[in-house]
Design an enzyme around this catalytic site. Sequence first.
Site, mmCIF file in Angstrom:
data_model
loop_
_atom_site.group_PDB
_atom_site.id
_atom_site.type_symbol
_atom_site.label_atom_id
_atom_site.label_comp_id
_atom_site.label_asym_id
_atom_site.label_seq_id
_atom_site.Cartn_x
_atom_site.Cartn_y
_atom_site.Cartn_z
ATOM 1 N N LEU A 158 0.876 -1.176 0.000
ATOM 2 C CA LEU A 158 0.000 0.000 0.000
ATOM 3 C C LEU A 158 0.911 1.223 0.000
ATOM 4 C CD1 LEU A 158 -2.812 1.250 0.229
ATOM 5 C CD2 LEU A 158 -2.702 0.887 2.703
ATOM 6 N N GLU A 159 1.010 1.880 -1.158
ATOM 7 C CA GLU A 159 2.062 2.874 -1.346
ATOM 8 C C GLU A 159 1.521 4.287 -1.547
ATOM 9 O OE1 GLU A 159 6.095 3.559 -4.068
ATOM 10 O OE2 GLU A 159 5.037 1.651 -4.114
ATOM 11 N N VAL A 160 2.020 5.198 -0.747
ATOM 12 C CA VAL A 160 1.792 6.643 -0.834
ATOM 13 C C VAL A 160 0.305 6.993 -0.932
ATOM 14 C CG1 VAL A 160 2.585 8.812 -1.881
ATOM 15 C CG2 VAL A 160 4.038 6.800 -2.005
#
Length: 265
Positions: A158-160
């Site tokens: 789960l990125e940025v």
Amino acid sequence: MAGKRMTVADLRAAKGQRKLSMLYVETLDEAAAASAAGADVLSIIAPLWTREMREAAGDCFVQVGLLYGELITAEDYLRAGFAARAVGGDAYYCGASLDTVARMSAEGLPVVGHVGLVPSKATWTGGFKAVGKTASSALKVWADMCALEKAGAVAVELEVVPARVGAELSRRSPLVTFGMGAGSGTDAQYLFAEDVLGCTRGHKPRHAKTYRNFRAEYERLQGERLAAFAEFVADVQAGAYPGAEHDVSVDDAEFAGFLEGLNHG
């Protein structure tokens, strides 16, 4: 979990119970140091995944990154996944379609998906910037997570995304969330070793935290390397190397016999 390598079941059991630490590493030294330091999860891309890496990773749970774009079909991913498992992988990053995720999951390969800012697909979300800052965008990230869960994934990068969004997505989803720039509410905190060590190549992301200045040390070592090489070159040119202490000796009688043989050959 020193002394006990986590399984997928352990990873799932840790969700909501304790915070996991996760590092992307590229070298045997980095893997060994991360293991000795007590990191829970390592991310290592498939081209670097070897039996030596498995040994260096110790008790760490290892996500092997199957490279999106180099692998195309579901069969490509299946073969790569099984090859990585044979070396000792624990889960397999897959950025391909849901059909491919489902195929891998159906064969018992634990799959890690990717939502939010996905670098290889960033053009669809506006480039290298945060995702989920509007209600509709955040709901799209949630829908992507639900689709991965339905396809059989066990975890997701789960990125940025905004911290509050990341916490809510992690709380509501059974997927183990490997958060990178997604706030403190995700199940694992994921950083690249190069950012932690202060030797980032290219752009340093906002979420990165640097704990040491390896870049300065590398620059110092490069200066020492250059100086040592220059001294060697100078010694060769001046006849100072090799010295008598570097030469292999030969018995006088044997050398005389060698010369005689040359002269009468």
